[in-house]
Design a protein around this motif. Structure first.
Motif, PDB file in Angstrom:
ATOM      1  N   ASP A   7      44.817 -18.804 110.335  1.00 16.25           N
ATOM      2  CA  ASP A   7      44.356 -17.505 109.833  1.00 16.25           C
ATOM      3  C   ASP A   7      43.747 -17.642 108.441  1.00 16.25           C
ATOM      4  N   GLU A   8      44.364 -18.466 107.594  1.00 13.63           N
ATOM      5  CA  GLU A   8      43.805 -18.683 106.267  1.00 13.63           C
ATOM      6  C   GLU A   8      42.463 -19.405 106.364  1.00 13.63           C
ATOM      7  N   PHE A   9      42.353 -20.357 107.280  1.00 12.01           N
ATOM      8  CA  PHE A   9      41.076 -21.035 107.483  1.00 12.01           C
ATOM      9  C   PHE A   9      39.995 -20.038 107.866  1.00 12.01           C
ATOM     10  N   ILE A  10      40.313 -19.143 108.760  1.00 15.48           N
ATOM     11  CA  ILE A  10      39.336 -18.138 109.193  1.00 15.48           C
ATOM     12  C   ILE A  10      38.941 -17.242 108.021  1.00 15.48           C
ATOM     13  N   ARG A  11      39.916 -16.841 107.213  1.00 13.44           N
ATOM     14  CA  ARG A  11      39.611 -15.987 106.050  1.00 13.44           C
ATOM     15  C   ARG A  11      38.734 -16.713 105.036  1.00 13.44           C
ATOM     16  N   VAL A  12      39.117 -17.959 104.709  1.00 19.71           N
ATOM     17  CA  VAL A  12      38.436 -18.698 103.649  1.00 19.71           C
ATOM     18  C   VAL A  12      37.099 -19.271 104.110  1.00 19.71           C
ATOM     19  N   MET A  13      37.076 -19.874 105.268  1.00 22.09           N
ATOM     20  CA  MET A  13      35.894 -20.619 105.695  1.00 22.09           C
ATOM     21  C   MET A  13      34.913 -19.810 106.537  1.00 22.09           C
ATOM     22  N   ALA A  14      35.371 -18.699 107.125  1.00 22.09           N
ATOM     23  CA  ALA A  14      34.486 -17.926 108.011  1.00 22.09           C
ATOM     24  C   ALA A  14      34.447 -16.454 107.631  1.00 22.09           C
ATOM     25  N   ASP A  15      34.842 -16.146 106.392  1.00 16.86           N
ATOM     26  CA  ASP A  15      34.803 -14.773 105.894  1.00 16.86           C
ATOM     27  C   ASP A  15      35.551 -13.818 106.833  1.00 16.86           C
ATOM     28  N   GLY A  16      36.634 -14.335 107.421  1.00 22.62           N
ATOM     29  CA  GLY A  16      37.464 -13.503 108.290  1.00 22.62           C
ATOM     30  C   GLY A  16      36.939 -13.326 109.702  1.00 22.62           C
ATOM     31  N   ARG A  17      35.814 -13.934 110.010  1.00 21.49           N
ATOM     32  CA  ARG A  17      35.234 -13.789 111.351  1.00 21.49           C
ATOM     33  C   ARG A  17      35.498 -15.064 112.148  1.00 21.49           C
ATOM     34  N   GLY A  18      36.421 -14.994 113.044  1.00 26.32           N
ATOM     35  CA  GLY A  18      36.726 -16.158 113.857  1.00 26.32           C
ATOM     36  C   GLY A  18      37.978 -15.912 114.682  1.00 26.32           C
ATOM     37  N   THR A  19      38.250 -16.810 115.569  1.00 18.93           N
ATOM     38  CA  THR A  19      39.429 -16.724 116.415  1.00 18.93           C
ATOM     39  C   THR A  19      40.071 -18.093 116.524  1.00 18.93           C
ATOM     40  N   TRP A  20      41.292 -18.108 116.978  1.00 23.26           N
ATOM     41  CA  TRP A  20      41.986 -19.360 117.227  1.00 23.26           C
ATOM     42  C   TRP A  20      41.457 -19.955 118.526  1.00 23.26           C
ATOM     43  N   ALA A  21      41.593 -21.261 118.644  1.00 21.31           N
ATOM     44  CA  ALA A  21      41.247 -21.955 119.879  1.00 21.31           C
ATOM     45  C   ALA A  21      42.335 -22.982 120.153  1.00 21.31           C
ATOM     46  N   LEU A  22      42.382 -23.434 121.361  1.00 21.92           N
ATOM     47  CA  LEU A  22      43.363 -24.425 121.765  1.00 21.92           C
ATOM     48  C   LEU A  22      42.624 -25.660 122.238  1.00 21.92           C
TER      49      LEU A  22
END
Length: 125
Positions: A7-22
């Motif tokens: 979640d922090e990666f998505i906030r920091v690196m993608a401006d909060g736009r993203g989802t988890w993947a497996l």
């Protein structure tokens, strides 16, 4: 368990736009809730597993890092460094030029290397 806070990666690196993947699955195979149950962010549990593996005082890792690939790559590795310390991994970033970095990769001389490319699907890959 993982020491990476996606979640922090998505906030920091993608401006909060993203989802988890497996990793190893086709996107859409699992819902976000299912993925978060499979890949649980839990640095305390990660630290316990590290201790169980024979590293009760944590593990020191040196990560060679190409300095000529741009700020975004440095930001990513610094974010990883800040996150995994909570699980007992102490990362020292070793800056070097790209030619030296690729030579180390070819020789297999490394503890851990950061793949400086876009990771499609799984930040842990």
């Amino acid at each position: 368990y993982t020491a990476i806070d996606r979640d922090e990666f998505i906030r920091v690196m993608a401006d909060g736009r993203g989802t988890w993947a497996l990793g190893g699955t086709v996107p859409g195979t699992f819902s976000q809730d299912e993925i978060k149950q499979i890949v649980k962010y839990d640095p305390a549990q990660s630290r316990a597993l590290l201790a169980e593996a024979g590293f009760p005082n944590g593990m020191n890792l040196e990560v060679p890092f190409p300095t000529d690939r741009g700020q975004i790559y440095l930001t990513r590795i610094e974010l990883i460094q800040a996150q995994v310390v909570k699980a007992g991994f102490n990362i020292t970033i070793k800056p070097m030029v790209w030619a030296d970095y690729t030579n180390l990769r070819r020789q297999g001389v490394h503890n851990l290397q950061y793949a400086n490319r876009e990771v499609l699907g799984d930040v842990d890959s």
